[in-house]
Write a protein that holds these residues in place. Structure first.
Motif, short mmCIF file in Angstrom:
data_model
loop_
_atom_site.label_atom_id
_atom_site.label_comp_id
_atom_site.label_asym_id
_atom_site.label_seq_id
_atom_site.Cartn_x
_atom_site.Cartn_y
_atom_site.Cartn_z
N ILE A 48 7.61 -2.65 6.39
CA ILE A 48 7.61 -2.26 4.96
C ILE A 48 6.72 -3.20 4.14
CG2 ILE A 48 9.05 -2.09 2.89
CD1 ILE A 48 11.34 -1.18 4.74
N ILE A 49 6.92 -4.53 4.33
CA ILE A 49 6.15 -5.51 3.55
C ILE A 49 4.66 -5.38 3.84
CG2 ILE A 49 5.69 -7.97 3.25
CD1 ILE A 49 8.67 -8.48 3.71
N MET A 50 4.30 -5.32 5.13
CA MET A 50 2.88 -5.30 5.49
C MET A 50 2.21 -3.98 5.11
SD MET A 50 2.24 -8.23 6.43
CE MET A 50 3.48 -9.51 6.30
N THR A 51 2.95 -2.89 5.21
CA THR A 51 2.38 -1.60 4.82
C THR A 51 2.07 -1.58 3.33
OG1 THR A 51 3.61 -0.46 6.58
CG2 THR A 51 2.78 0.89 4.77
N VAL A 52 3.02 -2.06 2.53
CA VAL A 52 2.79 -2.13 1.08
C VAL A 52 1.64 -3.08 0.76
CG1 VAL A 52 3.80 -2.85 -1.12
CG2 VAL A 52 5.17 -1.52 0.51
N ALA A 53 1.62 -4.24 1.45
CA ALA A 53 0.56 -5.23 1.20
C ALA A 53 -0.82 -4.67 1.51
CB ALA A 53 0.83 -6.48 2.03
N VAL A 54 -0.95 -3.98 2.63
CA VAL A 54 -2.25 -3.41 3.02
C VAL A 54 -2.67 -2.31 2.05
CG1 VAL A 54 -3.42 -2.04 4.81
CG2 VAL A 54 -2.05 -4.03 5.46
N LEU A 55 -1.72 -1.50 1.59
CA LEU A 55 -2.05 -0.47 0.60
C LEU A 55 -2.55 -1.09 -0.71
CD1 LEU A 55 0.89 2.09 1.08
CD2 LEU A 55 -1.54 2.50 1.49
N LEU A 56 -1.89 -2.17 -1.14
CA LEU A 56 -2.31 -2.86 -2.38
C LEU A 56 -3.68 -3.50 -2.21
CD1 LEU A 56 1.08 -4.51 -3.44
CD2 LEU A 56 -0.06 -2.53 -4.49
N LEU A 57 -3.91 -4.13 -1.04
CA LEU A 57 -5.22 -4.74 -0.78
C LEU A 57 -6.33 -3.70 -0.78
CD1 LEU A 57 -4.30 -7.28 2.08
CD2 LEU A 57 -5.17 -7.86 -0.21
N LYS A 58 -6.03 -2.54 -0.21
CA LYS A 58 -7.04 -1.48 -0.16
C LYS A 58 -7.30 -0.91 -1.55
CE LYS A 58 -8.17 2.67 2.48
NZ LYS A 58 -7.71 3.62 3.54
N GLN A 59 -6.23 -0.77 -2.34
CA GLN A 59 -6.35 -0.15 -3.65
C GLN A 59 -7.00 -1.07 -4.69
OE1 GLN A 59 -5.37 3.02 -4.21
NE2 GLN A 59 -6.08 3.00 -6.34
N PHE A 60 -6.60 -2.36 -4.69
CA PHE A 60 -7.02 -3.24 -5.77
C PHE A 60 -8.03 -4.32 -5.34
CE2 PHE A 60 -2.74 -1.74 -6.89
CZ PHE A 60 -3.03 -1.10 -8.09
N ALA A 61 -8.13 -4.60 -4.03
CA ALA A 61 -9.05 -5.65 -3.59
C ALA A 61 -10.18 -5.10 -2.74
CB ALA A 61 -8.28 -6.73 -2.82
N GLY A 62 -10.15 -3.81 -2.47
CA GLY A 62 -11.22 -3.20 -1.69
C GLY A 62 -11.23 -3.58 -0.23
N VAL A 63 -10.11 -4.08 0.29
CA VAL A 63 -10.02 -4.47 1.71
C VAL A 63 -9.71 -3.22 2.53
CG1 VAL A 63 -8.79 -5.85 3.42
CG2 VAL A 63 -9.24 -6.79 1.14
N SER A 64 -10.65 -2.80 3.35
CA SER A 64 -10.47 -1.57 4.13
C SER A 64 -10.65 -1.81 5.63
CB SER A 64 -11.46 -0.50 3.66
OG SER A 64 -12.80 -0.98 3.80
N THR A 65 -10.63 -3.07 6.04
CA THR A 65 -10.88 -3.38 7.45
C THR A 65 -9.61 -3.37 8.30
OG1 THR A 65 -10.70 -5.75 6.94
CG2 THR A 65 -12.91 -4.78 6.96
N VAL A 66 -8.44 -3.31 7.66
CA VAL A 66 -7.18 -3.31 8.41
C VAL A 66 -6.88 -1.88 8.88
CG1 VAL A 66 -4.73 -3.86 8.39
CG2 VAL A 66 -6.32 -5.26 7.05
N GLU A 67 -6.92 -1.67 10.19
CA GLU A 67 -6.71 -0.34 10.74
C GLU A 67 -5.23 0.04 10.66
OE1 GLU A 67 -8.03 2.20 14.71
OE2 GLU A 67 -7.58 0.06 14.89
N THR A 68 -4.96 1.29 10.31
CA THR A 68 -3.59 1.80 10.25
C THR A 68 -3.38 2.89 11.31
OG1 THR A 68 -4.13 3.51 8.63
CG2 THR A 68 -3.49 1.33 7.77
N ILE A 69 -2.12 3.30 11.46
CA ILE A 69 -1.82 4.36 12.43
C ILE A 69 -2.61 5.63 12.08
CG2 ILE A 69 0.00 5.93 13.21
CD1 ILE A 69 1.97 3.66 13.08
N GLY A 70 -2.69 5.94 10.78
CA GLY A 70 -3.41 7.14 10.35
C GLY A 70 -4.89 7.11 10.67
N ASP A 71 -5.48 5.91 10.77
CA ASP A 71 -6.90 5.80 11.12
C ASP A 71 -7.14 6.17 12.58
OD1 ASP A 71 -7.52 4.93 8.57
OD2 ASP A 71 -7.18 2.82 9.09
N ARG A 72 -6.09 6.03 13.41
CA ARG A 72 -6.25 6.24 14.85
C ARG A 72 -5.60 7.53 15.34
NH1 ARG A 72 -4.89 1.25 18.78
NH2 ARG A 72 -6.35 0.29 17.30
N PHE A 73 -4.52 7.95 14.66
CA PHE A 73 -3.78 9.12 15.12
C PHE A 73 -3.57 10.12 13.99
CE2 PHE A 73 -2.23 5.46 17.57
CZ PHE A 73 -2.48 5.88 18.87
N ALA A 74 -3.48 11.40 14.38
CA ALA A 74 -3.08 12.45 13.44
C ALA A 74 -1.57 12.57 13.51
CB ALA A 74 -3.75 13.78 13.80
#
Length: 562
Positions: A207-233
């Motif tokens: 929960i913590i890391m998912t929220v953190a990665v979403l915030l980083l992507k939304q407000f800091a432009g960090v898009s290098t952290v791969e998520t399950i959705g990037d690899r699987f449908a």
């Protein structure tokens, strides 16, 4: 042999079921369902399948194991022990091959239970269990390095050594954000038990890391952290039952991995049930449990699932939160089903580095380094089995490790058994005070007549003892008229022992020597008679006790003298 009785614990526990027990099972089932969620997703992905297949396995197998199992508190589902074998089967045979192998493993497990092999499987040597469990843990850890540090790699080698060489070459491509997520996930899971006993650290980390990665992507432009959705449908649709197409050639090629899945599943489920028994003061039915594990592995692949077994960590979570009947396991499956249907799309935002951190903690828990270190102080034979199983697991695969480990353990066991059988020569006279098979009232020392040799076998008479017996007799140059073989301390004789005795009688007869058996216990004598050995030696030469055997020997010697 007593007939097998299929007795699921659910039936017996429902007889005195009440509201208080249900409320305890309800809370435990909800908590275990939450605990199982991140593990099912992580085990599914690490095994080389999609996340939902891990959850489907936990739902279908978990439900069946709780309904039909022989343990009151066992929680079933995908486990870390299967990751390596599943991944290897998929690489070689594809997912269809895994489905067939799992179905075959389910059939084997049902057969194990029907043949009442539940108690026998528990006697697999401890060094083998520790060796392949530790090897699996190291291998799981190795497979997570890429996602844990966000390494840029086009392809990860399947070989253990080649994998580490590839990691070394690519370590300059570490993504600092992925590495931070992975390492922080491990830290969160490690410290959570100090603050919360109910909510699992793996869920909090996700929960913590998912929220953190979403915030980083939304407000800091960090898009290098791969998520399950990037690899699987991600899909939350319930799959329809599907029977794979089987050919005889495919079945033959998958026998070995299927047996490995079955043995591994049997060992882990019975180990989990045994540990649970010690905590709740109950006794599971090992054969019923094996049948339930088999049924679960027959059903799970039909719905796209992977192999399943009893999970020690989830079973202990169930117990610690008040679960005391299989109803808790059923509720755990229902909770997972609800999450799958209504919340599964949210899984696409979970960072892969976080799941890697979850599996790193799982691998640490599996490695059992304290048990490994303790076994290293044991006899060299146990250390050899431990190290061979361990290194074969990480360098080759689990199938080879289990097969070779069992063969070595069996050979060492047979060697030890043969060493427990002592063969000695008795000369001159026999002291009645030290004997148990002399007729009551005969308290004088029994003198061994001239031309008679007395040998005593102490222990089971099988091939090892038979060979030693022949070597001892060959060392004596004299040719007596009679050889008395005392078997009062022989608890059983096998076919090789009988064959050696028959050869001994035949060779002795050719040399003019008569064999006389003394003190044969009724069970051993019955085996000898069934084999026809009494016809070879003559019923008059099988005596109940030593003084009768000596009397018989005197008559034979006297007959030779006439």
């Amino acid at each position: 042999m007593k007939a097998f009785a299929f007795k699921p614990k659910l039936v017996s526990t429902l007889k005195n079921y009440n509201r208080k027990t249900f409320m305890a099972d309800l809370m435990a089932g909800i908590i275990v369902g939450i605990v199982a969620l991140p593990l099912a997703i992580a085990f599914g992905i690490a095994s080389g399948v999609t996340p939902e297949k891990g959850i489907i396995t936990a739902i279908v197998a978990g439900l069946i194991i709780s309904v039909f199992g022989g343990s009151r508190v066992q929680i079933g589902g995908p486990t870390g022990a299967f990751i390596i074998i599943i991944y290897g089967i998929i690489q070689q045979y594809g997912f269809e091959g895994l489905t067939i192998a799992t179905l075959m493993a389910g059939a084997f497990l049902v057969m194990f239970g029907l043949l009442r092999l539940g108690t026998i499987i528990k006697y697999i040597p401890y060094p083998i269990v520790v060796g392949f469990t530790s090897g699996i843990a190291v291998t799981i850890f190795t497979t997570q390095i890429k996602d844990l540090f966000g390494l840029t790699m086009t392809e990860v080698p399947s070989d253990f050594i080649e994998k580490w060489i590839a990691y070394a070459h690519c370590f300059g491509s570490v993504d600092p954000w992925s590495a931070a997520v992975g390492i922080l996930s491990v830290a969160v899971i490690a410290v959570t038990p100090k603050f919360s006993k109910k909510i699992p650290g793996s869920l909090i980390a996700i929960i913590i890391m998912t929220v953190a990665v979403l915030l980083l992507k939304q407000f800091a432009g960090v898009s290098t952290v791969e998520t399950i959705g990037d690899r699987f449908a991600i899909s939350n649709e319930l799959p329809e039952a599907h029977m794979p197409a089987m050919t005889w050639e495919t079945v033959k090629s998958l026998v070995s991995p299927a047996i490995t899945i079955a043995i591994l599943g049997a060992i882990e489920s019975l180990l989990s049930a045994t540990v649970a028994d010690g905590v709740i003061g109950d006794r599971h039915d090992s054969n019923t449990e094996l049948v339930a594990q088999g049924l679960a592995n027959l059903a799970s692949p039909l719905f796209g699932g992977i192999p399943a077994t009893g999970a020690i960590a989830r079973t202990m979570t169930n117990i610690n939160n008040g679960g005391r009947t299989p109803v808790a396991g059923i509720i755990h499956a229902v909770v997972l089903l609800m999450i799958f249907l209504f919340l599964m799309p949210l899984a696409q935002y979970i960072p892969m580095a976080c799941l890697a951190g979850v599996l790193v903690v799982v691998s640490y828990g599996m490695c059992g380094w304290r048990s490994f270190a303790a076994l290293m102080k044991n006899p060299k034979s146990d250390v050899s089995v431990l190290l061979i199983t361990f290194f074969l697991t990480i360098i080759f695969d689990l199938t080879i490790a289990i097969e070779v480990g069992l063969i070595i353990a069996c050979l060492l066991f047979m060697k030890r058994m043969s060493e427990t059988t002592d063969v000695k020569v008795i000369s001159d006279e026999i002291d009645p005070n030290d004997e148990a098979d002399i007729e009551t009232g005969n308290l004088e020392h029994l003198v061994i007549p001239q031309g008679v040799e007395v040998y005593e076998i102490n222990g089971p008479y099988f091939f090892g003892a038979g060979n030693r017996f022949e070597e001892i007799m060959a060392a004596f140059g004299d040719r007596p008229k009679v050889r008395i073989i005392r078997m009062r301390k022989v608890p059983f004789v096998d076919s090789t022992g009988i064959h050696n005795l028959q050869n001994l009688c035949t060779m002795s007869r050719n040399e003019g020597i008569q064999i006389v058996l003394s003190g044969v216990n009724p069970k051993v004598e019955a085996v000898l008679k069934r084999s026809g050995f009494n016809e070879t030696i003559g019923n008059e030469n099988i005596c109940n006790h030593i003084d009768l055997a000596l009397e018989r020997a005197r008559k034979i010697v006297d007959k030779f003298s006439d």
